[in-house]
Scaffold this active site. Structure first.
Site, mmCIF file in Angstrom:
data_model
loop_
_atom_site.group_PDB
_atom_site.id
_atom_site.type_symbol
_atom_site.label_atom_id
_atom_site.label_comp_id
_atom_site.label_asym_id
_atom_site.label_seq_id
_atom_site.Cartn_x
_atom_site.Cartn_y
_atom_site.Cartn_z
ATOM 1 N N LYS A 1 -10.833 -2.793 -3.689
ATOM 2 C CA LYS A 1 -11.705 -1.614 -3.759
ATOM 3 C C LYS A 1 -10.991 -0.457 -4.418
ATOM 4 O O LYS A 1 -11.606 0.375 -5.066
ATOM 5 C CB LYS A 1 -12.068 -1.147 -2.345
ATOM 6 C CG LYS A 1 -12.833 -2.122 -1.520
ATOM 7 C CD LYS A 1 -13.349 -1.391 -0.287
ATOM 8 C CE LYS A 1 -13.689 -2.325 0.834
ATOM 9 N NZ LYS A 1 -12.579 -2.484 1.788
ATOM 10 N N LYS B 1 0.824 -1.220 0.000
ATOM 11 C CA LYS B 1 0.000 0.000 0.000
ATOM 12 C C LYS B 1 0.850 1.259 0.000
ATOM 13 O O LYS B 1 0.467 2.266 -0.591
ATOM 14 C CB LYS B 1 -0.975 -0.002 1.175
ATOM 15 C CG LYS B 1 -2.076 -1.028 0.974
ATOM 16 C CD LYS B 1 -3.316 -0.788 1.790
ATOM 17 C CE LYS B 1 -4.430 -1.691 1.290
ATOM 18 N NZ LYS B 1 -5.579 -1.764 2.146
ATOM 19 N N LYS C 1 -4.847 -8.959 -6.578
ATOM 20 C CA LYS C 1 -6.048 -9.186 -5.776
ATOM 21 C C LYS C 1 -7.178 -8.239 -6.224
ATOM 22 O O LYS C 1 -6.910 -7.077 -6.535
ATOM 23 C CB LYS C 1 -5.654 -8.896 -4.329
ATOM 24 C CG LYS C 1 -6.710 -9.058 -3.288
ATOM 25 C CD LYS C 1 -6.129 -8.731 -1.922
ATOM 26 C CE LYS C 1 -6.297 -7.267 -1.578
ATOM 27 N NZ LYS C 1 -7.126 -6.963 -0.423
HETATM 28 N N1 AQP Z 1 -9.772 -10.056 -3.254
HETATM 29 C C1 AQP Z 1 -10.174 -10.565 -2.096
HETATM 30 N N2 AQP Z 1 -10.448 -11.887 -1.983
HETATM 31 C C2 AQP Z 1 -10.867 -12.411 -0.798
HETATM 32 N N3 AQP Z 1 -11.028 -11.674 0.314
HETATM 33 C C3 AQP Z 1 -10.776 -10.356 0.247
HETATM 34 N N4 AQP Z 1 -10.847 -9.360 1.144
HETATM 35 C C4 AQP Z 1 -10.474 -8.193 0.560
HETATM 36 N N5 AQP Z 1 -10.166 -8.398 -0.719
HETATM 37 C C5 AQP Z 1 -10.330 -9.729 -0.955
HETATM 38 C C6 AQP Z 1 -11.277 -9.543 2.527
HETATM 39 O O1 AQP Z 1 -12.324 -8.635 2.780
HETATM 40 C C7 AQP Z 1 -12.260 -8.236 4.152
HETATM 41 C C8 AQP Z 1 -12.373 -6.760 4.237
HETATM 42 O O2 AQP Z 1 -11.276 -6.141 3.597
HETATM 43 P P1 AQP Z 1 -10.926 -4.654 3.978
HETATM 44 O O3 AQP Z 1 -11.981 -3.766 3.526
HETATM 45 O O4 AQP Z 1 -10.662 -4.544 5.405
HETATM 46 O O5 AQP Z 1 -9.562 -4.314 3.320
HETATM 47 P P2 AQP Z 1 -8.685 -4.894 2.196
HETATM 48 O O6 AQP Z 1 -8.284 -6.277 2.488
HETATM 49 O O7 AQP Z 1 -7.577 -3.921 2.047
HETATM 50 O O8 AQP Z 1 -9.714 -4.861 0.987
HETATM 51 P P3 AQP Z 1 -9.592 -4.247 -0.423
HETATM 52 O O9 AQP Z 1 -10.886 -4.438 -1.052
HETATM 53 O O10 AQP Z 1 -8.413 -4.767 -1.142
HETATM 54 O O11 AQP Z 1 -9.402 -2.707 -0.169
HETATM 55 P P4 AQP Z 1 -8.221 -1.764 -0.599
HETATM 56 O O12 AQP Z 1 -8.365 -1.576 -2.063
HETATM 57 O O13 AQP Z 1 -8.475 -0.520 0.179
HETATM 58 O O14 AQP Z 1 -6.955 -2.442 -0.244
HETATM 59 C C9 AQP Z 1 -10.951 -8.787 4.716
HETATM 60 O O15 AQP Z 1 -11.241 -9.946 5.486
HETATM 61 C C10 AQP Z 1 -10.173 -9.149 3.500
HETATM 62 O O16 AQP Z 1 -9.298 -10.231 3.741
#
Ligand code: AQP
Length: 348
Positions: A214, A119, A211
């Site tokens: 968001k 990040k 991955k």
């Molecule tokens: N691609 C994914 N596959 C499976 N699980 C996922 N999670 C996130 N992306 C995937 C799971 O969703 C939960 C919430 O995630 P989060 O919002 O706390 O943050 P993150 O993991 O950083 O999610 P994003 O969507 O990838 O956001 P950004 O773009 O901000 O980094 C967690 O349990 C995560 O494992």
């Protein structure tokens, strides 16, 4: 080790578009677990602001996204009366315990966290201290309830290991005081990650090595929970694949990340295993498989998206759920924080 009541805790950041990865990797499992456990599900707004303001979108967007995550929890089937749904910033004990844990965790441990490296990217010096400290706050989120089980996607595994290390070190550092105050041998449980299902790491629809996220600038990289049927169909049809037909055996997916990802998504949405999907579609054209995936995704996600939209028109209801959840969460968190203060020696 003291015995702990089994309790599930997890959270999702209100940072933009909730997607299929969040659903299959996390929220769907949250719903399942409420059948067997007491559960606390948090909208982790303190985590959301760890990235720069243009990433999380500013105050109005944070408020909107907080309500959206709460609506998703409820629309997916979490019962806010039986379980606890709340937003993190309403329970100040999360940040308070994080400070104690900042003094327990070691810099060397945090330096190993791969999510920070991803990040922060190349501009590490310019990343916020909050982003660096994210996993310590996450440990506090879990342990301020002495939660024992944490359903997460695969990307959170390393953070969970850090939570266990922090709990273990706190238990060791204060072992005598913990025993003296009658808490047995360990005050904090070592929380167990629950990484379940065939889609614990859903990949981008545009690039099978990344991955689904968001914050990906391309909306075509992900299926949002709020997408209409047309958008889901377009995104699945445009999803990157390779020229080969689908294999009949799972081994044939090796080295084909995009195909593997779509098969995993189908399996997870249909509640079957990857080999069952290949038995049905192996040897056939991708277009046939993709059409079936569109129908399945629309059937599974359509009702959730519609219910999320309906709930979001009733902000007063969502806000009442979050407030009520926060009061119930706080009653538990203050008990733990008081005991932590006694253990550490803070006068209160
Ligand atoms: N691609 C994914 N596959 C499976 N699980 C996922 N999670 C996130 N992306 C995937 C799971 O969703 C939960 C919430 O995630 P989060 O919002 O706390 O943050 P993150 O993991 O950083 O999610 P994003 O969507 O990838 O956001 P950004 O773009 O901000 O980094 C967690 O349990 C995560 O494992």
């Amino acid at each position: 080790m003291a015995r702990f009541d089994q309790l599930v805790f997890s959270g999702v950041q209100p940072t933009g578009n909730l997607h299929l990865g969040n659903y299959l990797g996390a929220i769907r499992n949250f719903v399942e677990l409420q059948k067997s456990y007491d559960c606390i599900y948090c909208v982790v707004d303190l985590h959301a602001i760890t990235q720069s303001v243009d990433v999380w979108g500013g105050p109005a967007e944070l408020t909107r996204a907080t309500r959206e995550v709460a609506a998703a929890y409820i629309a997916c089937g979490i019962d806010p009366k039986k379980q606890i749904i709340f937003n993190q910033s309403r329970v100040p004990e999360h940040a308070e315990l994080a400070w104690v844990f900042n003094c327990v965790a070691r810099i060397g441990w945090l330096n190993r966290m791969t999510q920070f490296k991803e990040k922060a990217g190349k501009d590490r010096e310019n990343a916020s201290i909050g982003l660096y400290d994210y996993p310590v706050l996450m440990a506090a989120d879990i342990l301020v309830y002495r939660a024992t089980h944490v359903p997460v996607g695969d990307d959170q595994k390393q953070h969970l290991e850090l939570s266990r290390d922090i709990a273990q070190k706190f238990n060791n550092d204060f072992a005598q005081d913990i025993a003296r105050l009658g808490h047995g041998e360990g005050y904090f449980p070592l929380p167990e990650p629950l990484i379940q299902g065939p889609a614990t790491r859903v990949m981008s629809l545009r690039d099978g090595s990344k991955k689904m996220s968001k914050s990906d600038p391309s909306d075509y990289s992900r299926i949002n929970l709020s997408d209409e049927a047309d958008a889901i169909a377009q995104k699945v049809r445009k999803a990157k694949t390779d020229p080969e037909p689908l294999p009949s055996e799972v081994e044939g997916l090796a080295g084909r990340p995009e195909a593997d990802n779509l098969v995993g998504i189908f399996a997870a949405l249909d509640g079957v295993a990857r080999p069952d999907v290949l038995k049905r579609f192996g040897g056939g054209q991708f277009s046939t498989f993709k059409n079936a995936l569109v129908d399945l995704a629309v059937a599974r996600l359509g009702p959730i998206g519609a219910e999320m939209k309906r709930l979001q028109t009733d902000a007063a209801y969502i806000d009442a759920v979050l407030k009520d959840g926060a009061e119930r969460a706080r009653a538990r968190a203050t008990r733990v924080m008081d005991e932590v203060k006694d253990i550490v020696g803070f006068l209160r």
